[in-house]
Design a protein around this motif. Structure first.
Motif, mmCIF file in Angstrom:
data_model
loop_
_atom_site.group_PDB
_atom_site.id
_atom_site.type_symbol
_atom_site.label_atom_id
_atom_site.label_comp_id
_atom_site.label_asym_id
_atom_site.label_seq_id
_atom_site.Cartn_x
_atom_site.Cartn_y
_atom_site.Cartn_z
ATOM 1 N N GLY A 117 0.776 -1.231 0.000
ATOM 2 C CA GLY A 117 0.000 0.000 0.000
ATOM 3 C C GLY A 117 0.805 1.277 0.000
ATOM 4 N N THR A 118 2.107 1.181 0.082
ATOM 5 C CA THR A 118 2.948 2.382 0.069
ATOM 6 C C THR A 118 3.014 2.963 -1.348
ATOM 7 N N ILE A 119 2.996 4.289 -1.430
ATOM 8 C CA ILE A 119 3.055 4.994 -2.708
ATOM 9 C C ILE A 119 4.292 5.887 -2.717
ATOM 10 N N ILE A 120 5.163 5.693 -3.695
ATOM 11 C CA ILE A 120 6.359 6.509 -3.867
ATOM 12 C C ILE A 120 6.266 7.127 -5.251
ATOM 13 N N THR A 121 6.207 8.449 -5.322
ATOM 14 C CA THR A 121 5.955 9.106 -6.603
ATOM 15 C C THR A 121 7.255 9.280 -7.387
ATOM 16 N N CYS A 122 7.582 10.466 -7.860
ATOM 17 C CA CYS A 122 8.664 10.615 -8.837
ATOM 18 C C CYS A 122 9.825 11.458 -8.314
ATOM 19 N N ASN A 123 10.998 11.244 -8.931
ATOM 20 C CA ASN A 123 12.199 12.030 -8.642
ATOM 21 C C ASN A 123 12.544 11.986 -7.155
ATOM 22 N N ILE A 124 12.690 10.768 -6.669
ATOM 23 C CA ILE A 124 12.905 10.524 -5.243
ATOM 24 C C ILE A 124 14.156 9.688 -5.064
ATOM 25 N N LYS A 125 14.970 10.028 -4.075
ATOM 26 C CA LYS A 125 16.174 9.267 -3.754
ATOM 27 C C LYS A 125 16.041 8.698 -2.354
ATOM 28 N N ILE A 126 16.131 7.379 -2.259
ATOM 29 C CA ILE A 126 15.997 6.659 -0.988
ATOM 30 C C ILE A 126 17.285 5.905 -0.737
ATOM 31 N N GLY A 127 17.817 6.028 0.455
ATOM 32 C CA GLY A 127 19.093 5.417 0.787
ATOM 33 C C GLY A 127 19.001 3.937 1.109
ATOM 34 N N ASP A 128 20.025 3.435 1.791
ATOM 35 C CA ASP A 128 20.116 2.028 2.154
ATOM 36 C C ASP A 128 19.377 1.739 3.462
ATOM 37 N N PHE A 129 18.806 0.535 3.555
ATOM 38 C CA PHE A 129 18.208 0.019 4.788
ATOM 39 C C PHE A 129 17.107 0.930 5.344
ATOM 40 N N VAL A 130 16.275 1.411 4.449
ATOM 41 C CA VAL A 130 15.113 2.228 4.831
ATOM 42 C C VAL A 130 13.890 1.316 4.909
ATOM 43 N N ILE A 131 12.995 1.594 5.837
ATOM 44 C CA ILE A 131 11.746 0.839 5.971
ATOM 45 C C ILE A 131 10.564 1.772 5.732
ATOM 46 N N PHE A 132 9.673 1.368 4.816
ATOM 47 C CA PHE A 132 8.366 1.996 4.667
ATOM 48 C C PHE A 132 7.333 0.947 5.061
ATOM 49 N N ASN A 133 6.716 1.138 6.204
ATOM 50 C CA ASN A 133 5.697 0.197 6.648
ATOM 51 C C ASN A 133 4.417 0.406 5.842
#
Length: 215
Positions: A117-133
């Motif tokens: 159910g998580t929504i990640i849109t555009c032009n986004i930088k996510i690092g290492d070992f991140v959690i999106f519940n």
């Protein structure tokens, strides 16, 4: 199929196992071996799968293994990763099939977990070992650094910069064009409408620091 295991046999680790199951239902990719956890006895059976040991056993593995670090606390997770020295271990990105991630310039680092159910849109930088519940949202042009953790239903607006090892509680909201300093904790249900410094705990509507802590 790739051998995979989960470090962390608590509630979130068991939930991550269901993500792996959902991925395999669409296309069989992973052969799930079991859990690793230094706090639970080796041989304990959890949801039909064994606890295979702890960090010592991980560092002795002699064949390639994908390992998912299913620990919510950024400090603990960072410490665990630093103790894994075995070159046979790799850290896959685990994304639930029902998460929505734009193909437009989204970069996701190793070891990151994206729940259903998580929504990640555009032009986004996510690092290492991140959690999106479950059911999080991330708006355009946001930068999220390593080891951050977002609990269910966190909403991050566009053009936000979240530094290393930030923990955001369930249902919190972060307004656009803000920066969150490293190691900061944002309480459940908070609404962040101003930039927050590093090493603080912030709660409320609007969110305000109530204490500062060591890294």
């Amino acid at each position: 199929m790739k051998d995979i295991a989960i470090f962390g046999a608590g509630g979130f680790g068991r939930e991550v196992k269901t993500i792996i199951d959902s991925i395999n239902k669409i296309k069989p990719i992973y052969n799930f071996l079991g859990f690793y956890d230094d706090e639970i006895d080796k041989g304990t059976i959890i949801n039909g799968y064994p606890v295979l040991g702890g960090l010592n056993e991980i560092n002795q593995i002699k064949s390639d293994l994908a390992l998912v670090i299913s620990i919510g606390d950024p400090k603990i997770k960072k410490k665990i990763v630093s103790k894994i020295t075995n070159s046979k271990i790799n850290f896959p990105v685990i994304i639930h099939p029902n998460a929505s991630i734009s193909p437009d310039d989204v970069k996701i680092g190793k070891g990151t977990i994206v729940c259903e159910g998580t929504i990640i849109t555009c032009n986004i930088k996510i690092g290492d070992f991140v959690i999106f519940n479950l059911m999080c949202t991330v708006g355009h042009d946001t930068i999220i650094e390593d080891y951050c953790a977002f609990m269910p239903s966190v909403n991050i607006s566009g053009e936000v910069h979240i530094q290393n090892s930030v923990y955001v509680g369930t249902g919190a909201k972060i307004i656009n064009l803000l920066e969150i300093g490293e190691n900061t904790i944002i309480g459940a249900g908070a609404v962040v409408s101003k930039t927050l410094p590093a090493n603080c705990t912030a709660v409320g509507i609007p969110a305000k620091p109530i204490k500062f802590h060591n890294q």
